[in-house]
Enzyme design. Structure first.
Site, PDB file in Angstrom:
ATOM      1  N   ARG A 285       2.207   0.454  -7.201  1.00 46.27           N
ATOM      2  CA  ARG A 285       1.452   0.167  -8.421  1.00 46.27           C
ATOM      3  C   ARG A 285       1.238   1.458  -9.224  1.00 46.27           C
ATOM      4  O   ARG A 285       1.412   1.475 -10.442  1.00 46.27           O
ATOM      5  CB  ARG A 285       0.110  -0.483  -8.063  1.00 46.27           C
ATOM      6  CG  ARG A 285      -0.865  -0.631  -9.199  1.00 46.27           C
ATOM      7  CD  ARG A 285      -0.327  -1.434 -10.352  1.00 46.27           C
ATOM      8  NE  ARG A 285      -0.005  -2.809 -10.026  1.00 46.27           N
ATOM      9  CZ  ARG A 285       0.440  -3.705 -10.909  1.00 46.27           C
ATOM     10  NH1 ARG A 285       0.608  -3.360 -12.175  1.00 46.27           N
ATOM     11  NH2 ARG A 285       0.747  -4.921 -10.532  1.00 46.27           N
TER      12      ARG A 285
ATOM     13  N   LYS B 242       0.819  -1.223   0.000  1.00 53.08           N
ATOM     14  CA  LYS B 242       0.000   0.000   0.000  1.00 53.08           C
ATOM     15  C   LYS B 242       0.847   1.266   0.000  1.00 53.08           C
ATOM     16  O   LYS B 242       0.429   2.313   0.484  1.00 53.08           O
ATOM     17  CB  LYS B 242      -0.955   0.024   1.217  1.00 53.08           C
ATOM     18  CG  LYS B 242      -1.965  -1.100   1.200  1.00 53.08           C
ATOM     19  CD  LYS B 242      -2.930  -0.925   0.063  1.00 53.08           C
ATOM     20  CE  LYS B 242      -3.842  -2.137  -0.080  1.00 53.08           C
ATOM     21  NZ  LYS B 242      -4.648  -2.052  -1.303  1.00 53.08           N
TER      22      LYS B 242
END
Ligand SMILES: Nc1ncnc2c1ncn2[C@@H]1O[C@H](COP(=O)(O)OS(=O)(=O)O)[C@@H](OP(=O)(O)O)[C@H]1O
Length: 191
Positions: free
Chosen positions: A157, A153
């Site tokens: 990405r 997190k």
């Protein structure tokens, strides 16, 4: 002229029913022309939605439907931020490469913008083979030149997706997890 026409129409109102209708039609026509005129004037003041063919010369439109084409288009349309780091290492022009890597030399960006675009344009044409070889598996297998490391997190990405927009950057689809799960498989697996 419009004023005299209106007067004429008003005069006609007192004549006969046919003339009355003609007068009403005339007034409506004038109103319609006025509205059309106003609308055209308003539209011409709106900012154009058509992308200025700015630096996108006709032949460069070819291949816009490919992934590299879309990425190339995006990279041309989006402004380059100050201190842009050029991740490519295979541009031929040494001065350009030096300029794009120098984070402190912000002032060169304006002057070199045109050169940058030109260099990109020249480098794009032989490009499609690299992506197609990647997708059909015929390309040479290499170890990665860059690795994104981040906690869960942590936005890795997003970083990957931003980098992937660049036409000269290729990335694996899924996270390979080489170091934590597949290390024992060796570098041959990693390639
Ligand atoms: N710039 C920026 N600012 C704030 N937050 C951001 C940013 N970029 C990515 N994100 C959020 O990061 C979450 C995804 O991180 P990862 O890609 O590292 O996730 S993962 O661990 O690989 O699954 C994910 O959060 P969640 O939506 O809560 O999962 C993204 O929304």
């Amino acid at each position: 002229m419009e004023y005299s026409l209106v007067c004429h129409n008003l005069y006609a109102l007192s004549a006969s029913p046919v003339k009355k209708k003609l007068a009403v039609l005339g007034v409506m026509f004038l109103l319609w022309v006025y509205m059309l005129y106003s609308c055209v004037g308003y539209c011409s003041t709106m900012p154009s939605l058509v992308v200025d063919s700015y630096r996108l010369k006709e032949p460069e439109y070819a291949g816009r439907r490919t992934e590299s084409g879309r990425a190339d288009l995006m990279s041309k349309l989006l402004p380059r931020p100050q201190g842009w780091v050029d991740l490519e290492s295979d541009y031929d022009e040494p001065s350009l490469r030096t300029a794009s890597r120098d984070l402190s030399a912000n002032e060169v960006d304006v002057d070199r913008g045109e050169e940058w675009e030109e260099a990109r344009g020249e480098q794009r044409s032989p490009e499609p083979s690299s992506l197609s070889s990647f997708s059909n598996g015929s390309g040479s297998k290499k170890l990665p030149q860059a690795i994104i490391i981040g906690v869960k997190k942590g936005g890795t990405r997003a970083l990957l997706e931003f980098l992937r927009v660049h036409p000269d950057i290729r990335a694996v689809g899924a996270e390979p997890h080489f170091f934590d799960r597949n290390y024992d498989n060796g570098l041959e697996w990693y390639r």
